[in-house]
Design an enzyme around this catalytic site. Sequence first.
Site, short mmCIF file in Angstrom:
data_model
loop_
_atom_site.label_atom_id
_atom_site.label_comp_id
_atom_site.label_asym_id
_atom_site.label_seq_id
_atom_site.Cartn_x
_atom_site.Cartn_y
_atom_site.Cartn_z
N HIS A 11 -1.95 -4.03 9.10
CA HIS A 11 -2.78 -4.97 8.34
C HIS A 11 -1.97 -5.79 7.35
O HIS A 11 -2.44 -6.82 6.87
CB HIS A 11 -3.89 -4.23 7.60
CG HIS A 11 -4.99 -3.76 8.50
ND1 HIS A 11 -4.96 -2.56 9.16
CD2 HIS A 11 -6.14 -4.36 8.87
CE1 HIS A 11 -6.05 -2.43 9.89
NE2 HIS A 11 -6.78 -3.51 9.74
N GLY A 12 -0.78 -5.34 7.00
CA GLY A 12 0.01 -6.10 6.06
C GLY A 12 1.16 -5.25 5.56
O GLY A 12 1.05 -4.04 5.47
#
Lengths: 355, 418
Positions: free
Chosen positions: A155-156
């Site tokens: 997600h990051g």
Amino acid sequence: MMPQFGHADTYRVNMDHVAVGLTIFVLGLAKKVLIADNLAEYATPIFAAASEGHTLMLFEAWVGALAYTLQLYFDFSGYSDMAIGLSLMFNVRLPLNFDSPYKATNIIDFWRRWHMTLSAFLRDYLYIPLGGNRKGPARRYLNLMATMLLGGLWHGAGWTFVIWGGLHGLYLMINHGWREFKTRMGWRDGGRLAKLGAGALTFLAVVVAWVFFRADSFTSAQSILTGMAGMNGVSLPSSLETRLASALSNLPLISPVFEGMFPNTLLNTGNAIGSIAIGLALVWLFPNVRQIMRNYKPTWEDMAGKSTPAPLPQGMVARGLVWRPTIIRAWALSTIFLLCVFSLTKVSEFLYFQF
Amino acid sequence: MRRYLKHFFLAGLIMGALIPALNWLIDPYAVFSGLRIAGFNADKPAIAPNERIYKTLGLAEEKPEIIFLGTSRTDIGLDPKHPAFSGNKVLNLGISSQPYRESRLLLEKVMASGNLRTVVIGTDFFAANTYLKPPANFTDDDYSAYRKLQLLTAVSTIKDSIKTALGRDIGAGNRWEADGRRIYNDMAKTLGGNREFFSRNVKSYTQATYLPEPQCDFSFGGTNKEPLENIRLIIAAAYRDGLDLRLFISPSHAWQWETIAAAGLWQQWEEWKRRLVRINETEAANAGKPPFPIWDLTGYSSITTEAIPPLNDVSIFMKNYYDASHYTPEVGNLVLDKIFDFHEPSRQVPKDFGVRIASDNIESHFARIRHEREIYLASHPADIKEIESIATEVKSKKHCINPLNSAAPQRRNPPQPG
């Protein structure tokens, strides 16, 4: 899913699919524009305040966390509905991506309902190749944790995402452990009340994890969670000061200040509570878009005859909510669509006429 | 299904055309049709919370010859009907909390329309602070070519159209003249008299205007962040296009200067005036033209030291002020008399009201203000005590990132008035 592209019918205009797809698309758009964007007006300033180093108190911290929890769901599931609807208009059924995740009664259940396409991907391409549950309980827990940590990083690239993944890994480990323990003890699932409690606990665990997911740093997340735990105190509306101050001053643990419900962000209390209440009611009490459109089998699962966690609704209320192509619904959908389009321009007002 | 789709598109077409048409007709911000039908939409209360839209997209497009720019002081105090301008198209484009940047954007917009000759700017010290956040509704979107089209279909416009048609007062009684001057709803008349509003003013300016949270600090800013850079650009543009620019510093009440002093900003206040003068003279030299006049109307004149009635006295109201910051249109007329050297037989500009400042007189001017302040302090001990106690109390409750500025926990700043 791919065989659909081999069917000749896929390349012909199907008015049923156009109408159903359009309806799903507009409902998804409404989830995003009318609900998620509205909730963002509460989540964004509260998380920004935490990031600027402000001390969030009980109510403000909870509103921030809940608003984001709901915003994320309506945003992402709205986009997913839009994709499902748009592609159905072209006769292609996409897999379901959300299946009322906040109705989950445990974390395993949650991950079968939330971002289902990613969960399937992580399961098939990470968890199972790592050995899944085939190499003993220790490896299984390790695999679960590794999968969720990598899912967090997906997600990051930030520590907050790793913590989010780690938390869910931990939740899953506890959930699987509990399940085994229950089986070993010969315990059965509880009744309605136990399910309600399990649902509440699951939701709380998910909300706590979302705080890390949204916060821009560990410190911000910690600040919000401390506020949610009531450790930064409580702020009440200043109008209550004369009535409550003396009564509350005698209580040992609570020492509220009277600087309003949102001392850092000055948000409108009624609107904030109303938006969150509507959001929670929608995710907990109402059927989801796929359930409403059940007669038209809008997703790949419907076509493939696969069951998904949320059962298709039965009974009176469900019958009323189940979609049919009536004229009233056409006008209602059109109104929703226009509201979405007209909501794209945001105007903020100046509230201090006195100066 | 075909019938369903047909009705979906039919409904969309009908409502999609009808709603913008109604918005255009009702015109809640006076920027679309300009229609004002008595008993229906003649009164436009929605302008109050949307003054920026009204002035930027409505008034500013009326090709004025003379404009007034500035914050709420200009908005309320300067009357375009002043006889000095008779026969000219004059508009008041002052807006609550107008940042220098907004003044510049408005000026550039009006300059592009071609008729502009004269610009009057009322400036305020607080706007020079780089830490003061611009108002939330100040957006560059208002300068986009498509903005009116966007607003025609915005949900907020629909809501305001409904409120306009229903005659809801959502503007706290404030209304605007067709030339842009705000007709101020003087709440002191009904809520406790002038002194109450002087106190509120000291409170809110100390809280949010002079040393805004969370920095609780003042800075002219660095490169690219300097609000005064916009004033430089305004002045440079005026020299370049041969405009008649007249700049003045708003004549707020003496209490306002004491609020500045209580905030510990007196030196910065003087420095701000020095910078205004320096920018003006540098740009004049660059353009090879004589400097524009800059009038300092602050200080302790017979206008700005008007006595404040006792608390809750609603039998007498001040002639010059609504509160410690906002002067009345009567004073506004004196301002315009002074800076346009206009003589109206019915009124006299007091001799001690206003000094044209330049680099050769500014330091002696400061010395005179400081001297007059000493006299004011000595003659108004009770007032000074009141200001200082309000300021001390407010400061102790502020929530600042820098612990030196406040020991209290950190909070976000409320919207700033001004």
